[in-house]
Design a protein around this motif. Sequence first.
Motif, PDB file in Angstrom:
ATOM      1  N   VAL A 147     -48.408   7.080  21.781  1.00 31.42           N
ATOM      2  CA  VAL A 147     -47.780   5.933  22.453  1.00 31.42           C
ATOM      3  C   VAL A 147     -48.439   4.663  21.923  1.00 31.42           C
TER       4      VAL A 147
ATOM      5  N   LEU B 299     -46.668  12.982  25.870  1.00 28.48           N
ATOM      6  CA  LEU B 299     -46.192  12.565  24.563  1.00 28.48           C
ATOM      7  C   LEU B 299     -47.273  12.754  23.502  1.00 28.48           C
TER       8      LEU B 299
ATOM      9  N   THR C 202     -38.754  13.006  24.540  1.00 29.31           N
ATOM     10  CA  THR C 202     -38.254  12.157  25.621  1.00 29.31           C
ATOM     11  C   THR C 202     -36.784  11.854  25.359  1.00 29.31           C
TER      12      THR C 202
ATOM     13  N   HIS D 117     -48.857   8.232  28.036  1.00 29.06           N
ATOM     14  CA  HIS D 117     -49.267   9.386  27.224  1.00 29.06           C
ATOM     15  C   HIS D 117     -49.546  10.607  28.087  1.00 29.06           C
TER      16      HIS D 117
ATOM     17  N   VAL E 202     -42.884   5.338  21.115  1.00 32.35           N
ATOM     18  CA  VAL E 202     -43.371   6.643  21.570  1.00 32.35           C
ATOM     19  C   VAL E 202     -42.962   7.702  20.548  1.00 32.35           C
ATOM     20  N   ARG E 203     -43.753   8.769  20.473  1.00 35.87           N
ATOM     21  CA  ARG E 203     -43.397   9.919  19.652  1.00 35.87           C
ATOM     22  C   ARG E 203     -43.582  11.168  20.494  1.00 35.87           C
ATOM     23  N   GLY E 204     -42.494  11.910  20.666  1.00 40.40           N
ATOM     24  CA  GLY E 204     -42.556  13.115  21.477  1.00 40.40           C
ATOM     25  C   GLY E 204     -41.195  13.450  22.057  1.00 40.40           C
TER      26      GLY E 204
ATOM     27  N   ASN F   2     -36.933   6.556  27.911  1.00 43.33           N
ATOM     28  CA  ASN F   2     -37.567   5.468  27.159  1.00 43.33           C
ATOM     29  C   ASN F   2     -37.169   4.105  27.709  1.00 43.33           C
TER      30      ASN F   2
END
Length: 499
Positions: free
Chosen positions: A174, A171, A236, A166, A232-234, A241
Amino acid sequence: MADSIIPVRGILSAKYFRGSGTRILLFVLECALGVGVVMLMAALARWFSWLLPISALLFLLIVVLAALWCGFWQAVAVSLSAVVIQALFAASHPLSLAAGTANSITVAVFIVVALTVSRLSARVTDHARDAESRSGQMRDLYEFTRRTLQMNLHMEPGPQLVELVHDIFALEAVAVFDADLHEVYQAGFWSVDPQELAQSVYYFETSDDDPETGLGRRVVRLGQVPVGSLVVRGETSALTNNAIASLIAITFDRYRAFANESRIETERRTEQLRSTVLDSLAHAYKTPLTAIRAASTGLVEMGKLSAGQAELVSLINEQTGLLGELTTRLLTTARLDAGEISIHVEQVALGSLLEEVMTGLKDRLASMKVSVLVEDEELAVCCDRQLMVMLLSQYIDNACKYSIFGSTVTIRAFLSTSEAIFSVHSYGPVIPVADRERIFDRYYRSSTYANRAPGTGIGLSVAKRVAMIHGGYVWVTSDEQEGTTFFAAIPIQTEKGRS
């Protein structure tokens, strides 16, 4: 302004529009600023008539600067405004239209050159931004690798990993699922519960990237074996990943290996301490036992004891002998584990060896039916006589404890290729299959034996160690119809050495 370039893909993609109100506002402001500069240049050209002949070149310069500093679509907006203003200039100054066809071609070339330069500039800038982004991702991955190698493996890795991912990759949220511990760890803001999401990724083995929601899902694997999951969210990339999931898998593996190593070391130290305590206690018991036995023997030799007193003295002698035997066994066990026993190898005939064992257990066997079968009494085996007596005595004593009253205990010794096989057979409770390996471990007692007779769980482990010292091995068979048989295989030739 170079960082605010908005390429075609960026404007049309849903990922860009997700939470990008400030970027759209910035795009509008950049377009307005470019159009304003064009209008200012047009006003200056009208004010200073000598600028009119070169106004097209000045507009072209403004369009190129807009492409370099802002982006392709901003340059398109500036180009259109410049074309309109240039057309207005031509309409308001008829003298400049003397060569109408040439002027039209000039305007067309002006538009094509401006947009081409804008597009090339945007493409170069995109490549530069991609290269910078990849470089930044590599720096982040290096930092993440370095930090995971410095993690405290005495603690669960999950909470540490989510915080590192994170913070390092900036991000939004996570979540990491550790399948071994069956725990989900999370960091950042989640609008939905990540517990079910992370577990479903693991169980359904879902690995994908969703630009609509900005979610990246990965199954964490060690080789081909799933050990967890990552969500994950963001902002990338797919490669990032994948790399994060691989590093998490490696960290999980390091944690398991460290935990196993720590457990083994703890067990080794515990066993070492236990052996030391046993050795110390056994030595401490030897002195008072010797004094008690000497005193009881003296009472017998003094005579003039009543029947009751003689019986008590006999009981003292008997129990002192049992305590002495147990103490000797404890000492031998501790020394076997510490590797402090040297085996004194000699040629020992099987017949004389069994005779010595039977003599030592005559009181124990007085009420038992015993059958001794020796294939060849003159057959000899190279072994430590004292240790082999201890092994066979333990087998026979065990059979006497647990055999059915009135049944026969059968003792056999025979040759099999290059090994002497000793066996003690009796009828008693069946040993479950699950216990047949562990019954030779120290302090372990089979569930069928635990409540039938007293014991310490030491004797069979000593028998196993004695056989291993001689290069042999032990095993047991147990069946309701055939009974229970303990075996020990000892090589005919045993080299001298330490345990």
